[in-house]
Design a protein around this motif. Structure first.
Motif, PDB file in Angstrom:
ATOM      1  N   MET A 242      26.301  -3.148 -11.562  1.00 24.66           N
ATOM      2  CA  MET A 242      25.141  -3.827 -10.992  1.00 24.66           C
ATOM      3  C   MET A 242      24.846  -3.390  -9.562  1.00 24.66           C
ATOM      4  SD  MET A 242      24.055  -5.722 -13.516  1.00 24.66           S
ATOM      5  CE  MET A 242      23.013  -7.020 -12.872  1.00 24.66           C
ATOM      6  N   GLU A 243      25.389  -2.244  -9.146  1.00 26.17           N
ATOM      7  CA  GLU A 243      25.081  -1.664  -7.848  1.00 26.17           C
ATOM      8  C   GLU A 243      24.215  -0.429  -8.069  1.00 26.17           C
ATOM      9  OE1 GLU A 243      25.740  -2.241  -4.543  1.00 26.17           O
ATOM     10  OE2 GLU A 243      26.523  -4.238  -5.038  1.00 26.17           O
ATOM     11  N   ILE A 244      23.011  -0.411  -7.482  1.00 26.28           N
ATOM     12  CA  ILE A 244      22.063   0.682  -7.685  1.00 26.28           C
ATOM     13  C   ILE A 244      22.354   1.803  -6.694  1.00 26.28           C
ATOM     14  CG2 ILE A 244      19.628   1.320  -7.712  1.00 26.28           C
ATOM     15  CD1 ILE A 244      18.983  -1.589  -8.325  1.00 26.28           C
ATOM     16  N   GLU A 245      22.322   3.038  -7.203  1.00 22.27           N
ATOM     17  CA  GLU A 245      22.539   4.207  -6.366  1.00 22.27           C
ATOM     18  C   GLU A 245      21.442   5.237  -6.615  1.00 22.27           C
ATOM     19  OE1 GLU A 245      26.371   5.646  -7.345  1.00 22.27           O
ATOM     20  OE2 GLU A 245      27.459   3.899  -6.550  1.00 22.27           O
ATOM     21  N   ILE A 246      21.152   6.050  -5.587  1.00 20.35           N
ATOM     22  CA  ILE A 246      20.151   7.112  -5.697  1.00 20.35           C
ATOM     23  C   ILE A 246      20.828   8.407  -6.112  1.00 20.35           C
ATOM     24  CG2 ILE A 246      18.414   8.469  -4.473  1.00 20.35           C
ATOM     25  CD1 ILE A 246      17.915   6.097  -2.669  1.00 20.35           C
ATOM     26  N   GLU A 247      20.373   8.980  -7.241  1.00 19.03           N
ATOM     27  CA  GLU A 247      20.908  10.241  -7.735  1.00 19.03           C
ATOM     28  C   GLU A 247      19.997  11.412  -7.381  1.00 19.03           C
ATOM     29  OE1 GLU A 247      23.783  10.618  -9.273  1.00 19.03           O
ATOM     30  OE2 GLU A 247      24.283   8.483  -9.456  1.00 19.03           O
ATOM     31  N   ARG A 248      18.680  11.232  -7.438  1.00 19.17           N
ATOM     32  CA  ARG A 248      17.715  12.304  -7.181  1.00 19.17           C
ATOM     33  C   ARG A 248      16.567  11.767  -6.326  1.00 19.17           C
ATOM     34  NH1 ARG A 248      17.934  16.020 -11.697  1.00 19.17           N
ATOM     35  NH2 ARG A 248      20.085  16.018 -12.430  1.00 19.17           N
TER      36      ARG A 248
ATOM     37  N   GLY B 180      10.311  -6.800  -6.498  1.00 20.22           N
ATOM     38  CA  GLY B 180      10.534  -5.369  -6.603  1.00 20.22           C
ATOM     39  C   GLY B 180      11.456  -5.018  -7.747  1.00 20.22           C
ATOM     40  N   LEU B 181      12.212  -3.923  -7.582  1.00 19.25           N
ATOM     41  CA  LEU B 181      13.110  -3.435  -8.609  1.00 19.25           C
ATOM     42  C   LEU B 181      14.284  -4.393  -8.788  1.00 19.25           C
ATOM     43  CD1 LEU B 181      13.999  -1.138 -10.547  1.00 19.25           C
ATOM     44  CD2 LEU B 181      15.185  -0.109  -8.585  1.00 19.25           C
ATOM     45  N   CYS B 182      14.551  -4.771 -10.071  1.00 23.47           N
ATOM     46  CA  CYS B 182      15.686  -5.643 -10.393  1.00 23.47           C
ATOM     47  C   CYS B 182      16.417  -5.069 -11.595  1.00 23.47           C
ATOM     48  CB  CYS B 182      15.217  -7.063 -10.715  1.00 23.47           C
ATOM     49  SG  CYS B 182      14.350  -7.899  -9.369  1.00 23.47           S
ATOM     50  N   ILE B 183      17.682  -5.421 -11.722  1.00 24.20           N
ATOM     51  CA  ILE B 183      18.458  -5.062 -12.901  1.00 24.20           C
ATOM     52  C   ILE B 183      19.034  -6.349 -13.485  1.00 24.20           C
ATOM     53  CG2 ILE B 183      18.959  -2.675 -12.308  1.00 24.20           C
ATOM     54  CD1 ILE B 183      21.562  -3.534 -11.113  1.00 24.20           C
ATOM     55  N   TYR B 184      19.040  -6.404 -14.827  1.00 24.39           N
ATOM     56  CA  TYR B 184      19.417  -7.637 -15.516  1.00 24.39           C
ATOM     57  C   TYR B 184      20.482  -7.340 -16.550  1.00 24.39           C
ATOM     58  CZ  TYR B 184      19.024 -11.562 -18.782  1.00 24.39           C
ATOM     59  OH  TYR B 184      19.285 -12.616 -19.616  1.00 24.39           O
TER      60      TYR B 184
ATOM     61  N   TYR C  84      17.102  -5.157  -5.997  1.00 25.39           N
ATOM     62  CA  TYR C  84      17.542  -3.910  -5.359  1.00 25.39           C
ATOM     63  C   TYR C  84      18.046  -4.146  -3.944  1.00 25.39           C
ATOM     64  CZ  TYR C  84      13.357  -3.558  -2.381  1.00 25.39           C
ATOM     65  OH  TYR C  84      12.396  -3.780  -1.434  1.00 25.39           O
ATOM     66  N   THR C  85      17.557  -5.208  -3.305  1.00 21.89           N
ATOM     67  CA  THR C  85      17.993  -5.495  -1.937  1.00 21.89           C
ATOM     68  C   THR C  85      19.456  -5.916  -1.872  1.00 21.89           C
ATOM     69  OG1 THR C  85      17.118  -7.742  -2.194  1.00 21.89           O
ATOM     70  CG2 THR C  85      15.687  -6.123  -1.152  1.00 21.89           C
ATOM     71  N   SER C  86      20.058  -6.240  -3.043  1.00 19.75           N
ATOM     72  CA  SER C  86      21.471  -6.611  -3.069  1.00 19.75           C
ATOM     73  C   SER C  86      22.382  -5.397  -3.122  1.00 19.75           C
ATOM     74  CB  SER C  86      21.749  -7.509  -4.287  1.00 19.75           C
ATOM     75  OG  SER C  86      20.962  -8.682  -4.243  1.00 19.75           O
TER      76      SER C  86
ATOM     77  N   SER D 212      15.170   0.915   0.686  1.00 20.05           N
ATOM     78  CA  SER D 212      14.259   1.828  -0.008  1.00 20.05           C
ATOM     79  C   SER D 212      12.938   1.128  -0.338  1.00 20.05           C
ATOM     80  CB  SER D 212      14.910   2.351  -1.289  1.00 20.05           C
ATOM     81  OG  SER D 212      16.117   3.046  -0.993  1.00 20.05           O
ATOM     82  N   PRO D 213      11.873   1.914  -0.521  1.00 21.20           N
ATOM     83  CA  PRO D 213      10.538   1.327  -0.774  1.00 21.20           C
ATOM     84  C   PRO D 213      10.348   0.920  -2.231  1.00 21.20           C
ATOM     85  CG  PRO D 213      10.364   3.711  -0.703  1.00 21.20           C
ATOM     86  CD  PRO D 213      11.805   3.393  -0.396  1.00 21.20           C
ATOM     87  N   PHE D 214      11.203   0.017  -2.699  1.00 26.29           N
ATOM     88  CA  PHE D 214      11.168  -0.368  -4.107  1.00 26.29           C
ATOM     89  C   PHE D 214      10.590  -1.762  -4.318  1.00 26.29           C
ATOM     90  CE2 PHE D 214      15.195   2.448  -4.678  1.00 26.29           C
ATOM     91  CZ  PHE D 214      14.414   3.583  -4.550  1.00 26.29           C
ATOM     92  N   LEU D 215       9.837  -2.248  -3.350  1.00 26.86           N
ATOM     93  CA  LEU D 215       9.257  -3.586  -3.490  1.00 26.86           C
ATOM     94  C   LEU D 215       8.115  -3.596  -4.499  1.00 26.86           C
ATOM     95  CD1 LEU D 215       9.147  -6.533  -2.580  1.00 26.86           C
ATOM     96  CD2 LEU D 215       7.566  -5.838  -0.759  1.00 26.86           C
ATOM     97  N   VAL D 216       7.325  -2.518  -4.495  1.00 27.38           N
ATOM     98  CA  VAL D 216       6.228  -2.403  -5.454  1.00 27.38           C
ATOM     99  C   VAL D 216       6.339  -1.040  -6.127  1.00 27.38           C
ATOM    100  CG1 VAL D 216       3.739  -2.453  -5.829  1.00 27.38           C
ATOM    101  CG2 VAL D 216       4.753  -3.861  -4.020  1.00 27.38           C
ATOM    102  N   LEU D 217       6.381  -1.039  -7.462  1.00 27.76           N
ATOM    103  CA  LEU D 217       6.539   0.199  -8.218  1.00 27.76           C
ATOM    104  C   LEU D 217       5.287   0.460  -9.045  1.00 27.76           C
ATOM    105  CD1 LEU D 217      10.176  -0.263  -9.609  1.00 27.76           C
ATOM    106  CD2 LEU D 217       9.463   0.756  -7.434  1.00 27.76           C
ATOM    107  N   SER D 218       4.972   1.744  -9.201  1.00 31.82           N
ATOM    108  CA  SER D 218       3.850   2.115 -10.068  1.00 31.82           C
ATOM    109  C   SER D 218       4.329   2.661 -11.404  1.00 31.82           C
ATOM    110  CB  SER D 218       2.956   3.161  -9.381  1.00 31.82           C
ATOM    111  OG  SER D 218       3.683   4.362  -9.151  1.00 31.82           O
ATOM    112  N   TYR D 219       5.604   3.086 -11.478  1.00 29.97           N
ATOM    113  CA  TYR D 219       6.107   3.608 -12.746  1.00 29.97           C
ATOM    114  C   TYR D 219       7.624   3.513 -12.792  1.00 29.97           C
ATOM    115  CZ  TYR D 219       4.831   5.854 -17.098  1.00 29.97           C
ATOM    116  OH  TYR D 219       4.555   6.085 -18.422  1.00 29.97           O
TER     117      TYR D 219
END
Length: 876
Positions: free
Chosen positions: A443-449, A385-389, A399-401, A408-415
């Motif tokens: 390196m901590e992901i947050e939801i803004e919108r 899924g979603l990763c940051i490097y 993203y699971t970290s 969140s449903p970020f395992l499979v992304l379309s865009y």
């Protein structure tokens, strides 16, 4: 006599040694790439004894199984075998050289000296009795055109014509390594290093070598520094030695600097050969097991350069290193470690993301990517899924970290799209009508919108495309609907509910939004949201804007340019050099160059001059399996990133493609007739690569050519034409270098070829050769004479035959006329007599009747009447 080193010299050596161990940690080689020698698999053996580049630019390999010539595309091998057993008595090539007048190649073997004629490519013995059947150890041609030949304990000086001028007996101490090294410096001073005896200078007036600087080391190579007047010596036991005979400080005249440990952790002692590059001025030294690079400090010491980023970390049985005319370094070995060192100007950087590969235990696959202002990559990795490097720390997090988004449903992304708003990244989960605006901090992901399309639409539309314009609007394509989200006010509105399936969006300089719609062509959206459709005979997959024009990729692998002011399309397939591969993405950089992405290459194209260059996924300096269609990103600084398998490729756009084309010296490298090279056909009379005679029975002709640009051979394009055959130039795709012709008619032809440089810029320089298709016996002048005589004889025969026939016909006609006349006369006579008979018959009949009556009436006159009756009967 051994030279005693004083304490100061010892201190210098120790400082140098620790300089190797300490200071080298801070030196890293940049813009250097390694490639295998092209077509090395075509050599008869990978064990290369010597390597040499001639004045034309050909690379020659001397191997244990023959002499090989490399033109960047093909390798030709010259050796004795069952096809040509008398070429040379031995295939073991020990050294190579080129005379500076005729430019023939001098070949040293273990059984004598030979010369290859560059005009005819025939090999013959040098015909020097003193150099027959002995091992030739070295060949060097000096600036005065003299040819120096080194054999065991002797040195010969030859004239350019190959005549011995003098023989110099040599003595050296016994031991391993080279016994003698001959070198000519920048001032054309000839230097001779004799192992154990020191460095000697050639006194031209006395015609002898005089001792210049004594030492007892065994020296295997000698070069002069490119900027200073001192020399660098490759020694057998003391690594690299800096020799500065003119230094006023005696201890600094001869400074050994030991080699470091090799890549296998072993202490290297022996330096075999040296070269200094033209870009960084590094000293490159090869030992028995490794290649080392050093920076020359201001004090004349060597600081090791870290080569672990581009050189393989294992023992290498290296043999030779040379610098070619383009500044590239060629390294050969006794095994399969033969490679070229290029000083790359493409500004490539590859992120292999090793921590991710270790974590997931399979190859990284980045299907989407972008990069935020903090230098953090956002990627969608399949199965994670979603990763940051974070490349600086080589750290990657899923993203699971992050607690805020772990569920969140970020395992499979379309865009995935980087917003122009600071720190904001847009992502769309697969099969979702909802998109998220995310940010990261340490390196901590947050939801803004969170934007849900269902709030303004009554249908569940899956988001398939995102585009952010320059006015702060996010355009969202979902199904047949098009939405606009105002980022600052966070307002979502429906722009169209029946626009069709959007495949791409772009904004031109005038602020107009352009979209490519599936099966509909183009659509124009002005600032008042009015939409205008433009039909097109193509189906588009991607779009990018440049000023007020659009670059479009078609589903057939083509490139089109749309002018929004005139509404016209222009085909750029040939200009861009595309080959039909599916165009997955297009970007226009800050220099207005067009970057075209397919699964196997990224192509940079300059519309101003038609220049382009390609970056192939499978190339040695990239090493990807393929590029991924949606994994393309341009950051705020103009840096381009292309995701692939198994990493990320970064390319810095430049104005290289805006340069003026440099003239390319193109050579006709070979002509193959009926599948056989004329270079290897020693039985062919008068063979040459400038004027070629083609015999009547020779049908299939292949002409090969090369600019001898080994670094860019896969990028260079050629165009050719043959007078009398080709009306226009025939353009070849990149990497192709052959022209084919079949069944040429007799006559003289001129073959022309031109080429681009490594950046795709066409040169005006045209190379020509003459082809002379010789006539067959039935096409010769005497054959034509016989043909003319035969034709004249046959014509005369037919003339006589026709004339006789005419005469016969005339005679027959005349006879017929005469017969007709005779028949007419006979007929006239017959008619005449018939008429007379008719006219006489009636009176005679009356007379006959009258006679009969008179007989009855006058019997006495019967005798007279009988006479009358008889005459009347005769007339009747």
């Amino acid at each position: 006599m051994l030279r005693k080193a004083p304490f100061f010299s010892y201190v210098v050596r120790m400082v140098t040694f620790f300089g190797f161990l300490g200071l080298s940690l801070y030196m890293n080689a940049r813009n250097i790439q390694i490639k295998d020698i092209p077509h090395i698999d075509k050599l008869s053996t990978n064990a290369i004894n010597t390597i040499f580049q001639d004045s034309e630019g050909y690379i020659w390999y001397g191997t244990a199984e023959g002499l090989c010539r490399d033109d960047g595309y093909n390798i030709h091998t010259f050796r004795s075998d069952f096809k040509d057993p008398d070429m040379m008595p031995s295939n073991v090539i020990t050294c190579l050289g080129e005379d500076s007048i005729t430019h023939n190649i001098w070949i040293g073997t273990d059984k004598g000296l030979y010369i290859l004629n560059k005009q005819t490519y025939t090999i013959a013995s040098a015909d020097i009795a003193e150099l027959k059947d002995i091992n030739i150890e070295g060949i060097i041609v000096t600036s005065d055109h003299s040819i120096w030949i080194n054999v065991y304990r002797r040195m010969f000086r030859l004239s350019p014509e190959g005549e011995i001028q003098k023989m110099y007996p040599l003595q050296c101490s016994t031991g391993p390594g080279e016994e003698y090294v001959l070198y000519e410096d920048r001032k054309h001073q000839l230097l001779l290093s004799i192992s154990g005896k020191g460095l000697h200078k050639w006194n031209k007036q006395k015609d002898e070598f005089e001792l210049f600087f004594p030492y007892t080391d065994r020296i295997s190579d000698l070069i002069q520094d490119r900027e200073k007047d001192y020399y660098w010596l490759a020694s057998w036991q003391q690594g690299i030695i800096r020799l500065d005979p003119l230094n006023s400080v005696k201890e600094l005249q001869y400074v050994p600097q030991p080699l470091p440990m090799n890549s296998a952790g072993q202490i290297a002692k022996t330096a075999l050969h040296l070269v200094q590059d033209d870009v960084n001025n590094y000293i490159w030294a090869i030992s028995w097991s490794d290649l080392f690079a050093y920076q020359v400090t201001t004090g004349g010491l060597l600081k090791q350069v870290d080569t672990s980023t581009f050189l393989p970390q294992y023992n290498k049985a290296l043999k030779r290193i040379i610098k070619d005319r383009d500044g590239n370094l060629w390294v050969t070995s006794l095994d399969n470690h033969n490679f070229i060192i290029y000083f790359d100007e493409d500004n490539l950087h590859e992120y292999n993301i090793a921590p991710l590969e270790k974590q997931i235990k399979w190859t990284p696959i980045f299907e989407n990517l972008c990069k935020d202002e903090k230098g953090i990559f956002w990627v969608f990795q399949r199965r994670l899924g979603l990763c940051i490097y974070q490349p600086e720390k080589d750290k990657i997090e899923c993203y699971t970290s992050s607690k805020a988004v772990s569920d969140s449903p970020f395992l499979v992304l379309s865009y995935l799209l980087k917003s122009k708003k600071q720190g904001l990244v847009w992502i769309v989960p697969q099969s979702s009508c909802e998109l998220y605006g995310l940010s990261q901090n340490n390196m901590e992901i947050e939801i803004e919108r969170r934007v849900n399309l269902f709030s303004v639409s009554k249908t569940y539309d899956v988001i398939n495309y995102l585009f952010e314009d320059n006015d702060g609007n996010l355009w969202i394509a979902a199904g047949n609907h098009l939405f606009i989200y105002q980022i600052e006010s966070e307002k979502l509105e429906l722009a169209s509910d029946n626009i069709g399936v959007i495949k791409g969006l772009a904004q031109t300089e005038d602020g107009i939004i352009w979209g490519i719609v599936k099966n509909k062509g183009l659509i124009r959206i002005d600032r008042e949201r009015h939409m205008t459709e433009y039909s097109a005979p193509y189906s588009f997959l991607c779009v990018a804007a440049d000023h007020n024009k659009l670059w479009l990729g078609t589903d057939k692998g083509g490139i089109m340019l749309f002018d929004s002011e005139t509404g016209s399309f222009e085909d750029y397939n040939t200009a861009c050099g595309v080959n039909g591969d599916k165009i997955s993405n297009i970007i226009v950089d800050r220099f207005h160059h067009v970057w075209i992405t397919t699964s196997r290459e990224v192509k940079e194209f300059n519309p101003k001059n038609g220049a382009y260059r390609s970056f192939y996924a499978s190339s040695k300096n990239i090493g990807f399996n393929r590029f991924l269609p949606q994994s393309v990103f341009e950051d705020a600084d103009g840096q381009l990133y292309f995701g692939g398998i198994p990493g990320i490729l970064s390319i810095s756009p430049s104005q290289r493609l805006d340069n003026i084309s440099q003239p390319k010296d193109i050579l006709i490298t070979d002509i193959r007739i009926m599948g056989r090279s004329i270079l290897l056909d020693n039985k062919r009379p008068g063979k040459s690569l400038k004027v070629v005679d083609i015999y009547p029975e020779e049908q299939n002709i292949e002409i090969q050519f090369s600019s001898l640009d080994y670094q860019n051979s896969s990028r260079i394009r050629y165009a050719y034409r043959l007078s009398g055959i080709d009306k226009e130039w025939i353009y070849l795709s990149a990497g192709k270098n052959s022209a084919f012709y079949n069944k040429l008619s007799k006559g003289k032809y001129v073959f022309q070829v031109k080429a681009t440089d490594g950046n795709g810029l066409w040169s005006d320089h045209v190379v020509e050769i003459s082809l002379n298709r010789l006539p067959a016996w039935y096409e010769s002048w005497y054959a034509y004479t016989v043909y003319v005589l035969c034709i004249l004889a046959i014509t005369y025969y037919f003339y006589r035959m026709v004339r006789n026939r005419i005469r016969m016909r005339q005679a027959i006609a005349m006879g017929k006329i005469e017969r007709q006349k005779i028949e007419e006369i006979n007929h006239a006579k017959l008619q005449f007599f018939t008429n007379i008979t008719h006219e006489l018959l009636t009176p005679l009949s009356i007379i006959s009747a009258s006679v009969d009556e008179l007989k009855e009436e006058i019997p006495s006159s019967s005798r007279l009447l009988q006479v009358m009756e008889n005459n009347t009967s005769r007339l009747i």
